[in-house]
Design an enzyme around this catalytic site. Sequence first.
Site, short mmCIF file in Angstrom:
data_model
loop_
_atom_site.label_atom_id
_atom_site.label_comp_id
_atom_site.label_asym_id
_atom_site.label_seq_id
_atom_site.Cartn_x
_atom_site.Cartn_y
_atom_site.Cartn_z
CG ASP A 94 -2.20 0.75 1.03
OD1 ASP A 94 -2.28 1.56 0.09
OD2 ASP A 94 -3.13 0.53 1.82
CD GLU A 123 -0.16 6.28 -3.72
OE1 GLU A 123 0.35 6.40 -2.59
OE2 GLU A 123 -1.14 5.56 -3.94
CG ASP A 172 -7.63 5.18 -0.30
OD1 ASP A 172 -7.62 3.96 -0.53
OD2 ASP A 172 -6.91 5.70 0.57
#
Length: 665
Positions: free
Chosen positions: A382, A385, A452
């Site tokens: 997770d 980025e 998300d």
Amino acid sequence: MSRWSENNGRLIFKYDAEILWIEGWGANGLRVRATKMHQMPEEDWALLSNPSPCCTVIHISSEGASIQNGKLIAKLTAMGKLTFYNIEGKVLLDEYVRNRMDIQATYCSALEIEGREFKPLCGGDYALTMRFESNPIEKIYGMGQYQQPYLDLKGSDLELAHRNSQASVPFMISSLGYGLLWNNPAVGRVTFGKNVTSWHATSTKVLDYWITAGDTPAEIEEAYAKVAGTVPMMPEYAMGFWQCKLRYQNQEELLQVAREYKKRGLPISVIVVDFFHWPLQGEWKFDKTYWPDPEGMIEELKTLGIELMVSIWPTVDYRSENFQEMKERGYLIRTERGFRMSMDYMGNTVHYDATNPGARAYLWHKAKQNYYDKGIKIFWLDEAEPEYSVYDFDNYRYHLGANVQVGNIYPVMYAKTFFDGMQEARQENIINLLRCAWAGSQRYGALVWSGDIHSSFESLRNQLAAGLNMGIAGIPWWTTDIGGFHGGNIEDPHFRELLIRWFEYGTFCPVMRLHGDREPHKPQQGTTGGAACLSGADNEVWSFGEEAYTICKQYLQLREQLKPYITQLMQAAHEKGTPVMRPLFYDFPKDDVAWEIENQYMFGPDVLVAPILYEGVRERMVYLPKGSTWTNLWTKEKFLGGQTLQVQAPLEQIPVFIRDEMQIF
């Protein structure tokens, strides 16, 4: 002295401070590099160091030079202007130049605009802009994942940077018959304007792009895959249904859900331990208070035929047991100004530096010791980025350089951290879930999901475009949070309809995965460690009422029936880089209407899917491409291609058509 020279199949042009290299790179492909440094920087970034064989032909004269590799030809004028042609002599791409260096040229202009513009920055690097002429009829696809509903990107302005739910993967395919990779991990922008196409890098040392020509989108895609790599073969279990939520708060809660799926006879392949199962961020291990027997949990799940996936975050809390050591060793990213902190969620944290080989080895050692050696063979990587609390890209520095110059490589190196470790442990068919990707991520087993996102039909429409463009960008493993992530109340009938329509769509995605932060949130269980992070409402298929449950069961069984077909699709992705889900034009490039359709797609070569993308809709128009016969999955009616139908779509049915009576189910 001549401006042009040849060296081992490489065409070299020098004028003033600029050095330009053009060379064959893979079949029908050319790599273009230029710099105003004293020598050409050597870094392959997304490209494989040893591309497939190519045979270049170079011609040099007093008026200019040309280089040909298969179906692609590049011609360079005496003043350095570059134009690309296909084998029939059609212009594919032409540099946008407006100056008076050649008064005989059609681009002679007093504007003084360079095609390859290097603007100096303090310290010696450059802000780079590469400009091309724009063909107004061109259609452009790929470029990764952006939260907007447009499949054709012509006219779009895209940030070349990663954010939560945005993945910049700068490979594009043009309807004119070429593909282009912007082989530069710098933060920047691309504008596919009506008057000009411009690529911009905020800070860089070199212009670097790769271009290929092909007769079909598939030929272009496969050429790219040969120079940038393909995914491994997906393991069989990953083709089934994945269950997760925000978040299972303890071991017994997760096991009860797994047991309930089996009790109900529902197919399930993967279940997930989400974030804050650890004591603190940067302590990559189970919190024994809530997960007292990971080995026993994993063993029970395996007897149920379920793989356990565990969430990994790259953030390291100042209070964690590993922070000081990682800081001393230089394993954390740095800030250029202010206090060193990059994310403040549930603590003051800094991300590990995935571009540092030592940091990669350190993190894998911890994960192997605390997860992998206990039997966990798939990870949820997770925050890939990476996500910053504030996206001040110019404020972060990595081992490889300033974030503005190399930052887009971060998710590739994050995936590589675990891929290399798992490969060293001799695991085959490696797959890990990441929230971001850049060009080349695919070869490290990256399954990307769209982050998300909001729980709404508008968001669902965005995901359709995002998933198709990710596939074209060379990332065939892609998925979404079925139902969206933010804002879905499990008792709300409007959300339940959305959940059903998303579940139907998710059945025909490369990976079928139910996730989300559902409302209302559950009470906190525990007072220490990660327990401070609350959990969302229940998110299992029986959580949304009897009607939704009945429909979800139907599509879980349908997904199981699709597995042999999905296996074939994953084999093609592994061997050729073929997108698992793709726009209609990929399989029907000669059908002009197929290039216009943005709300349908092909799931492999033989299944046409027309998702329901608006609330309350119970029928929709479906275009059936020319050259095939099509069978409605539900009614078994047969139709000739080349026509548009009004198709019924009751809540329990997503319009699906099977091509040429293929025996898929």
